[in-house]
Design a protein around this motif. Structure first.
Motif, PDB file in Angstrom:
ATOM      1  N   ASN A   6       0.684  -1.374  -0.356  1.00  0.00           N
ATOM      2  CA  ASN A   6      -0.221  -0.254  -0.166  1.00  0.00           C
ATOM      3  C   ASN A   6       1.003   1.484   0.147  1.00  0.00           C
ATOM      4  N   SER A   7       1.932   1.415  -0.367  1.00  0.00           N
ATOM      5  CA  SER A   7       2.763   2.373  -0.333  1.00  0.00           C
ATOM      6  C   SER A   7       2.824   3.195  -1.829  1.00  0.00           C
ATOM      7  N   ILE A   8       3.646   4.401  -1.930  1.00  0.00           N
ATOM      8  CA  ILE A   8       3.475   4.514  -3.825  1.00  0.00           C
ATOM      9  C   ILE A   8       4.906   4.337  -4.031  1.00  0.00           C
ATOM     10  N   SER A   9       4.842   3.481  -4.978  1.00  0.00           N
ATOM     11  CA  SER A   9       6.176   3.269  -5.673  1.00  0.00           C
ATOM     12  C   SER A   9       7.121   4.837  -6.389  1.00  0.00           C
ATOM     13  N   GLY A  10       8.474   4.894  -5.912  1.00  0.00           N
ATOM     14  CA  GLY A  10       8.730   6.273  -6.103  1.00  0.00           C
ATOM     15  C   GLY A  10       8.816   7.352  -6.231  1.00  0.00           C
ATOM     16  N   LEU A  11       8.039   7.522  -4.830  1.00  0.00           N
ATOM     17  CA  LEU A  11       7.948   8.357  -4.204  1.00  0.00           C
ATOM     18  C   LEU A  11       8.911   9.626  -3.136  1.00  0.00           C
ATOM     19  N   ASN A  12       8.620  10.423  -4.196  1.00  0.00           N
ATOM     20  CA  ASN A  12       9.704  11.518  -3.642  1.00  0.00           C
ATOM     21  C   ASN A  12       9.522  13.024  -2.984  1.00  0.00           C
ATOM     22  N   VAL A  13      10.073  13.628  -1.227  1.00  0.00           N
ATOM     23  CA  VAL A  13       8.821  14.722  -1.231  1.00  0.00           C
ATOM     24  C   VAL A  13      10.307  15.590  -0.939  1.00  0.00           C
ATOM     25  N   THR A  26       6.550  13.996  -6.354  1.00  0.00           N
ATOM     26  CA  THR A  26       7.110  13.011  -7.368  1.00  0.00           C
ATOM     27  C   THR A  26       7.231  11.912  -7.349  1.00  0.00           C
ATOM     28  N   SER A  27       6.505  11.123  -8.134  1.00  0.00           N
ATOM     29  CA  SER A  27       7.191   9.423  -7.886  1.00  0.00           C
ATOM     30  C   SER A  27       6.837   8.734  -8.896  1.00  0.00           C
ATOM     31  N   ASP A  28       6.961   7.103  -9.165  1.00  0.00           N
ATOM     32  CA  ASP A  28       6.610   6.698 -10.727  1.00  0.00           C
ATOM     33  C   ASP A  28       5.347   7.056 -11.952  1.00  0.00           C
ATOM     34  N   SER A  29       4.682   7.597 -10.443  1.00  0.00           N
ATOM     35  CA  SER A  29       2.720   7.756 -10.901  1.00  0.00           C
ATOM     36  C   SER A  29       2.881   9.109 -11.801  1.00  0.00           C
ATOM     37  N   SER A  30       2.705   9.387 -12.609  1.00  0.00           N
ATOM     38  CA  SER A  30       1.803  10.765 -12.989  1.00  0.00           C
ATOM     39  C   SER A  30       0.694  10.966 -12.657  1.00  0.00           C
ATOM     40  N   LYS A  49      -4.384  19.080  -4.111  1.00  0.00           N
ATOM     41  CA  LYS A  49      -4.486  17.885  -4.837  1.00  0.00           C
ATOM     42  C   LYS A  49      -3.621  18.691  -5.796  1.00  0.00           C
ATOM     43  N   THR A  50      -2.558  17.751  -6.262  1.00  0.00           N
ATOM     44  CA  THR A  50      -1.307  18.297  -7.022  1.00  0.00           C
ATOM     45  C   THR A  50      -1.502  17.447  -8.072  1.00  0.00           C
ATOM     46  N   SER A  51      -1.276  18.090  -9.698  1.00  0.00           N
ATOM     47  CA  SER A  51      -1.025  17.184 -10.377  1.00  0.00           C
ATOM     48  C   SER A  51       0.247  17.650 -11.106  1.00  0.00           C
ATOM     49  N   ASN A  52       0.887  18.835 -11.124  1.00  0.00           N
ATOM     50  CA  ASN A  52       2.077  19.065 -11.706  1.00  0.00           C
ATOM     51  C   ASN A  52       3.212  18.482 -10.063  1.00  0.00           C
ATOM     52  N   GLY A  53       2.479  18.368  -9.164  1.00  0.00           N
ATOM     53  CA  GLY A  53       3.992  17.542  -8.268  1.00  0.00           C
ATOM     54  C   GLY A  53       4.462  18.941  -7.340  1.00  0.00           C
ATOM     55  N   ALA A  54       3.941  19.761  -7.319  1.00  0.00           N
ATOM     56  CA  ALA A  54       4.150  21.540  -7.064  1.00  0.00           C
ATOM     57  C   ALA A  54       3.173  21.599  -5.829  1.00  0.00           C
ATOM     58  N   VAL A  55       3.865  21.915  -4.179  1.00  0.00           N
ATOM     59  CA  VAL A  55       2.123  21.539  -3.189  1.00  0.00           C
ATOM     60  C   VAL A  55       2.545  23.507  -2.053  1.00  0.00           C
ATOM     61  N   ASN A  56       2.044  24.759  -2.765  1.00  0.00           N
ATOM     62  CA  ASN A  56       1.850  25.897  -1.682  1.00  0.00           C
ATOM     63  C   ASN A  56       2.184  25.386  -0.577  1.00  0.00           C
ATOM     64  N   VAL A  57       3.665  25.558   0.354  1.00  0.00           N
ATOM     65  CA  VAL A  57       3.045  25.728   2.288  1.00  0.00           C
ATOM     66  C   VAL A  57       3.799  26.529   2.788  1.00  0.00           C
ATOM     67  N   SER A  58       3.799  28.422   1.972  1.00  0.00           N
ATOM     68  CA  SER A  58       3.940  28.977   2.365  1.00  0.00           C
ATOM     69  C   SER A  58       3.076  29.980   3.592  1.00  0.00           C
ATOM     70  N   SER A  59       2.367  29.564   3.567  1.00  0.00           N
ATOM     71  CA  SER A  59       0.908  29.800   4.446  1.00  0.00           C
ATOM     72  C   SER A  59       1.096  28.590   5.868  1.00  0.00           C
ATOM     73  N   LEU A  60       2.294  27.742   6.256  1.00  0.00           N
ATOM     74  CA  LEU A  60       2.194  27.161   6.808  1.00  0.00           C
ATOM     75  C   LEU A  60       3.732  27.918   7.821  1.00  0.00           C
ATOM     76  N   LYS A  61       3.793  27.649   9.177  1.00  0.00           N
ATOM     77  CA  LYS A  61       4.779  28.103  10.473  1.00  0.00           C
ATOM     78  C   LYS A  61       5.784  27.216   9.821  1.00  0.00           C
ATOM     79  N   SER A  62       6.850  27.793  10.331  1.00  0.00           N
ATOM     80  CA  SER A  62       7.870  26.980  10.681  1.00  0.00           C
ATOM     81  C   SER A  62       7.626  25.900  11.777  1.00  0.00           C
ATOM     82  N   GLY A  63       8.350  24.545  11.430  1.00  0.00           N
ATOM     83  CA  GLY A  63       8.380  23.537  12.606  1.00  0.00           C
ATOM     84  C   GLY A  63       7.875  22.423  11.575  1.00  0.00           C
ATOM     85  N   SER A  64       7.659  20.888  12.216  1.00  0.00           N
ATOM     86  CA  SER A  64       7.408  19.694  11.800  1.00  0.00           C
ATOM     87  C   SER A  64       6.162  19.552  11.716  1.00  0.00           C
ATOM     88  N   TYR A  65       5.639  18.715  10.623  1.00  0.00           N
ATOM     89  CA  TYR A  65       4.690  18.352   9.776  1.00  0.00           C
ATOM     90  C   TYR A  65       4.751  17.244   9.451  1.00  0.00           C
TER      91      TYR A  65
END
Length: 83
Positions: A6-13, A26-30, A49-65
């Motif tokens: 149940n894991s996504i193959s080739g997942l890269n964050v 990114t992952s093996d699937s587009s 949701k993202t289809s181009n692989g980019a997620v805007n996280v600029s609204s989040l404060k510094s820290g761990s998520y």
């Protein structure tokens, strides 16, 4: 009992830690991915949701998520640091 993979193959964050407000996934699937970001207390702070692989996280404060990525019915989680 059989266990289904149940894991996504080739997942890269990346980049991790995020400094410029954009997280790339990114992952093996587009195929489109559903991305949910949770703070350390477990509260959802971003859902998109993202289809181009980019997620805007600029609204989040510094820290761990925790980032939960879902694609084609498979789900994976990653730790994320924002500086």
């Amino acid at each position: 009992l059989s266990l289904k993979q149940n894991s996504i193959s080739g997942l890269n964050v990346y980049p991790n830690p995020v400094k410029n407000g954009t997280l790339y996934i990114t992952s093996d699937s587009s195929n489109a991915k559903t991305v949910a970001v949770y703070d350390i207390l477990g509260k959802q702070v971003l859902n998109t949701k993202t289809s181009n692989g980019a997620v805007n996280v600029s609204s989040l404060k510094s820290g761990s998520y925790i980032v939960k990525i879902t694609e084609d019915g498979k789900t994976d989680t990653k730790k994320l640091i924002i500086e």
